[in-house]
Write a protein that holds these residues in place. Structure first.
Motif, mmCIF file in Angstrom:
data_model
loop_
_atom_site.group_PDB
_atom_site.id
_atom_site.type_symbol
_atom_site.label_atom_id
_atom_site.label_comp_id
_atom_site.label_asym_id
_atom_site.label_seq_id
_atom_site.Cartn_x
_atom_site.Cartn_y
_atom_site.Cartn_z
ATOM 1 N N TYR A 1 -9.590 19.160 -7.925
ATOM 2 C CA TYR A 1 -10.548 19.093 -9.027
ATOM 3 C C TYR A 1 -10.849 20.474 -9.600
ATOM 4 C CZ TYR A 1 -11.994 14.203 -9.285
ATOM 5 O OH TYR A 1 -12.017 12.846 -9.519
ATOM 6 N N GLN A 2 -10.741 21.500 -8.784
ATOM 7 C CA GLN A 2 -10.973 22.862 -9.242
ATOM 8 C C GLN A 2 -9.751 23.469 -9.916
ATOM 9 O OE1 GLN A 2 -12.347 25.049 -5.825
ATOM 10 N NE2 GLN A 2 -14.101 23.683 -5.491
ATOM 11 N N GLY A 3 -8.700 22.642 -10.084
ATOM 12 C CA GLY A 3 -7.499 23.113 -10.747
ATOM 13 C C GLY A 3 -6.626 24.000 -9.899
ATOM 14 N N ARG A 4 -6.771 23.910 -8.578
ATOM 15 C CA ARG A 4 -5.986 24.755 -7.677
ATOM 16 C C ARG A 4 -5.000 23.902 -6.895
ATOM 17 N NH1 ARG A 4 -10.244 28.595 -4.609
ATOM 18 N NH2 ARG A 4 -8.298 29.637 -4.040
ATOM 19 N N GLU A 5 -4.008 24.579 -6.309
ATOM 20 C CA GLU A 5 -3.042 23.907 -5.459
ATOM 21 C C GLU A 5 -3.521 23.948 -4.013
ATOM 22 O OE1 GLU A 5 -0.317 22.304 -6.282
ATOM 23 O OE2 GLU A 5 -0.347 22.760 -8.424
ATOM 24 N N LEU A 6 -3.095 22.962 -3.223
ATOM 25 C CA LEU A 6 -3.533 22.912 -1.832
ATOM 26 C C LEU A 6 -3.091 24.139 -1.048
ATOM 27 C CD1 LEU A 6 -2.951 19.174 -0.804
ATOM 28 C CD2 LEU A 6 -5.088 20.297 -1.423
ATOM 29 N N ASN A 7 -1.891 24.646 -1.348
ATOM 30 C CA ASN A 7 -1.408 25.788 -0.567
ATOM 31 C C ASN A 7 -2.148 27.073 -0.879
ATOM 32 O OD1 ASN A 7 -0.426 26.305 -3.095
ATOM 33 N ND2 ASN A 7 1.730 26.461 -2.504
ATOM 34 N N GLY A 8 -3.061 27.037 -1.871
ATOM 35 C CA GLY A 8 -3.859 28.217 -2.164
ATOM 36 C C GLY A 8 -4.968 28.447 -1.163
ATOM 37 N N LEU A 9 -5.293 27.423 -0.386
ATOM 38 C CA LEU A 9 -6.324 27.539 0.647
ATOM 39 C C LEU A 9 -5.749 27.058 1.979
ATOM 40 C CD1 LEU A 9 -9.370 26.133 -1.356
ATOM 41 C CD2 LEU A 9 -8.995 28.511 -0.695
ATOM 42 N N PHE B 1 0.821 -1.209 0.000
ATOM 43 C CA PHE B 1 0.000 0.000 0.000
ATOM 44 C C PHE B 1 0.857 1.262 0.000
ATOM 45 C CE2 PHE B 1 -2.512 3.310 2.168
ATOM 46 C CZ PHE B 1 -3.600 3.355 1.318
ATOM 47 N N PHE B 2 1.956 1.263 0.750
ATOM 48 C CA PHE B 2 2.809 2.455 0.806
ATOM 49 C C PHE B 2 3.321 2.809 -0.582
ATOM 50 C CE2 PHE B 2 6.822 4.645 1.029
ATOM 51 C CZ PHE B 2 6.661 5.586 2.026
ATOM 52 N N ASN B 3 3.868 1.828 -1.277
ATOM 53 C CA ASN B 3 4.440 2.097 -2.592
ATOM 54 C C ASN B 3 3.359 2.440 -3.622
ATOM 55 O OD1 ASN B 3 7.491 1.432 -2.455
ATOM 56 N ND2 ASN B 3 6.533 -0.254 -1.366
ATOM 57 N N ALA B 4 2.215 1.758 -3.526
ATOM 58 C CA ALA B 4 1.129 2.052 -4.450
ATOM 59 C C ALA B 4 0.597 3.468 -4.240
ATOM 60 C CB ALA B 4 0.004 1.033 -4.285
ATOM 61 N N TYR B 5 0.431 3.862 -2.966
ATOM 62 C CA TYR B 5 -0.087 5.202 -2.696
ATOM 63 C C TYR B 5 0.944 6.261 -3.052
ATOM 64 C CZ TYR B 5 -2.671 8.922 -0.416
ATOM 65 O OH TYR B 5 -3.366 10.089 -0.170
ATOM 66 N N PHE B 6 2.210 5.960 -2.846
ATOM 67 C CA PHE B 6 3.279 6.897 -3.196
ATOM 68 C C PHE B 6 3.237 7.209 -4.693
ATOM 69 C CE2 PHE B 6 7.591 7.828 -4.615
ATOM 70 C CZ PHE B 6 8.015 8.780 -3.711
ATOM 71 N N ILE B 7 3.146 6.180 -5.514
ATOM 72 C CA ILE B 7 3.085 6.380 -6.961
ATOM 73 C C ILE B 7 1.791 7.084 -7.353
ATOM 74 C CG2 ILE B 7 2.982 5.179 -9.173
ATOM 75 C CD1 ILE B 7 4.738 3.000 -7.925
ATOM 76 N N SER B 8 0.694 6.678 -6.704
ATOM 77 C CA SER B 8 -0.599 7.300 -7.000
ATOM 78 C C SER B 8 -0.576 8.796 -6.708
ATOM 79 C CB SER B 8 -1.697 6.615 -6.195
ATOM 80 O OG SER B 8 -2.916 7.317 -6.289
ATOM 81 N N TYR B 9 0.041 9.191 -5.591
ATOM 82 C CA TYR B 9 0.068 10.608 -5.224
ATOM 83 C C TYR B 9 0.946 11.403 -6.183
ATOM 84 C CZ TYR B 9 -0.795 14.414 -1.964
ATOM 85 O OH TYR B 9 -1.234 15.579 -1.383
ATOM 86 N N LEU B 10 2.011 10.791 -6.679
ATOM 87 C CA LEU B 10 2.849 11.477 -7.655
ATOM 88 C C LEU B 10 2.090 11.711 -8.956
ATOM 89 C CD1 LEU B 10 6.287 9.631 -7.251
ATOM 90 C CD2 LEU B 10 5.764 11.984 -6.585
ATOM 91 N N VAL B 11 1.291 10.742 -9.346
ATOM 92 C CA VAL B 11 0.554 10.824 -10.609
ATOM 93 C C VAL B 11 -0.677 11.712 -10.490
ATOM 94 C CG1 VAL B 11 -0.719 9.493 -12.334
ATOM 95 C CG2 VAL B 11 1.389 8.564 -11.348
ATOM 96 N N SER B 12 -1.477 11.498 -9.438
ATOM 97 C CA SER B 12 -2.741 12.231 -9.304
ATOM 98 C C SER B 12 -3.103 12.426 -7.836
ATOM 99 C CB SER B 12 -3.862 11.476 -10.026
ATOM 100 O OG SER B 12 -5.102 12.139 -9.849
ATOM 101 N N PRO B 13 -2.747 13.566 -7.239
ATOM 102 C CA PRO B 13 -3.118 13.825 -5.847
ATOM 103 C C PRO B 13 -4.633 13.828 -5.623
ATOM 104 C CG PRO B 13 -1.413 15.351 -6.541
ATOM 105 C CD PRO B 13 -1.884 14.626 -7.778
ATOM 106 N N LYS B 14 -5.395 14.301 -6.611
ATOM 107 C CA LYS B 14 -6.844 14.355 -6.410
ATOM 108 C C LYS B 14 -7.434 12.950 -6.334
ATOM 109 C CE LYS B 14 -7.734 15.158 -11.361
ATOM 110 N NZ LYS B 14 -8.306 16.130 -12.325
ATOM 111 N N LEU B 15 -6.899 12.009 -7.099
ATOM 112 C CA LEU B 15 -7.346 10.627 -6.994
ATOM 113 C C LEU B 15 -6.938 10.032 -5.656
ATOM 114 C CD1 LEU B 15 -8.465 7.937 -8.130
ATOM 115 C CD2 LEU B 15 -6.203 7.569 -9.159
ATOM 116 N N SER B 16 -5.723 10.324 -5.211
ATOM 117 C CA SER B 16 -5.216 9.760 -3.958
ATOM 118 C C SER B 16 -6.031 10.233 -2.764
ATOM 119 C CB SER B 16 -3.740 10.142 -3.786
ATOM 120 O OG SER B 16 -2.975 9.666 -4.869
#
Length: 343
Positions: free
Chosen positions: A328-336, A239-254
């Motif tokens: 999903y709104q096309g924004r970065e997390l640090n914007g809020l 799970f660690f490695n799968a989630y690591f790759i998932s977050y690199l590819v798509s944080p919104k999916l993760s």
């Protein structure tokens, strides 16, 4: 490189003065590259002095050992005696480095007994949170996240069935991974871009720590068997490695996956409470670590612990669905601003 005779004689005349084992009545420290050469006289006989050549860290450790032996003799103990049965030697290490844990007390003046968390990290769980909220999967990525979590639940139901104590333990070993992975990757991103994180690093690491405290609590309730421990190794590694790759590819999916995982956690703890209310699981006294961490009543039971843990999972659900919506709104997390301290 040839050494002149005069230089050789000078070296030979100097060596006995520093390396002789006779007449070392006191400690002498001579600086050298990377540390120090320290001479420590033996405490047994003056004629059997011992030379110790160490780095500065080892020298301070040796000196510390001698000081502890002297203190033990003064207190009536022996230098080689072992700590009392059933107790731990929690005496702080005083050394050159000056690192010492401060004395921490509770509000009533009693000594704080935990080192894995501090009194200012404890809190009263918000039990008014809506447990029924659900993010309906609409987009393609939402559906992938939703059915991925449903697929992961199927083998878990088969393996643990109604052993909810062990089920909760296994769940927390997995649930504590996403916050750490997300916080780590956001930390590296902040360093690369020379920008603030908006508090999201702290928020995700808080989530990981909170999930880990859930595990430390349920470890007191359900002692895992050897094959369950082996399963934790396997599941966490995958799970660690799968989630690591998932977050690199798509944080919104993760984050959406974690949101649905937390929804399943709420369901699992609700079933746990039903089994407790039916009497199928003994409602034992709450572990001491849970009483202090959630500021529960001293008479709290396992049911009270499950209630506050379920509330924590609901908060994690909201945080991760919220983070996914931001992406999903096309924004970065640090914007809020991040919901730091939102357990």
């Amino acid at each position: 490189m040839m050494i002149s005779r005069s230089a050789k004689k000078a070296v030979q005349s100097t060596l006995p003065r520093y390396f002789s084992t006779a007449g070392c009545a006191s400690s002498v420290r001579t600086p050298v590259r990377g540390g120090a050469i320290t001479f420590f006289p033996s405490t047994a006989k003056s004629s059997e002095n011992v030379i110790a050549i160490t780095g500065s860290r080892n020298a301070s450790t040796v000196a510390l050992g001698e000081n502890q032996q002297q203190e033990e003799k003064v207190n009536g103990g022996s230098a080689g005696s072992s700590p009392p049965a059933g107790g731990n030697n929690n005496k702080g290490i005083m050394s050159y480095w000056g690192v010492e844990r401060p004395k921490i007390t509770k509000e009533d003046g009693s000594e704080w007994r935990w080192s894995c968390f501090m009194p200012w990290e404890t809190y009263n769980a918000d039990l008014k949170i809506d447990l029924e909220k659900h993010h309906a999967p609409v987009t393609f990525l939402d559906k992938i996240a939703y059915w991925t979590v449903k697929a992961l639940r199927f083998p878990t139901d088969i393996f643990f069935q109604r052993r909810y104590g062990c089920r909760a333990m296994m769940l927390e070993t997995v649930a504590a991974v996403p916050g750490m992975v997300g916080g780590m990757l956001l930390h590296c991103k902040s360093l690369r871009r020379f920008e603030h994180s908006g508090g999201w690093i702290k928020a995700l690491l808080e989530e990981a720590e909170n999930e880990r405290m859930h595990l430390m609590t349920f470890m007191e309730v359900a002692q895992p068997r050897w094959y369950e421990r082996a399963l934790v190794f396997a599941v966490q590694g995958v799970f660690f490695n799968a989630y690591f790759i998932s977050y690199l590819v798509s944080p919104k999916l993760s984050h959406r996956i974690v949101g649905y995982l937390e929804e399943e956690a709420i369901h699992s703890y609700t079933e746990f409470l039903k089994e407790l209310d039916k009497g199928n699981i003994e409602n034992v006294a709450a572990p001491a670590i849970a009483i202090d961490y959630w500021r529960l009543n001293p008479e709290a039971t396992l049911r009270d612990v499950v209630v506050v843990v379920r509330a924590d999972e609901a908060h994690h659900r909201d945080v991760n669905h919220y983070a996914s919506d931001i992406h999903y709104q096309g924004r970065e997390l640090n914007g809020l601003p991040a919901p730091v301290g939102y357990h």
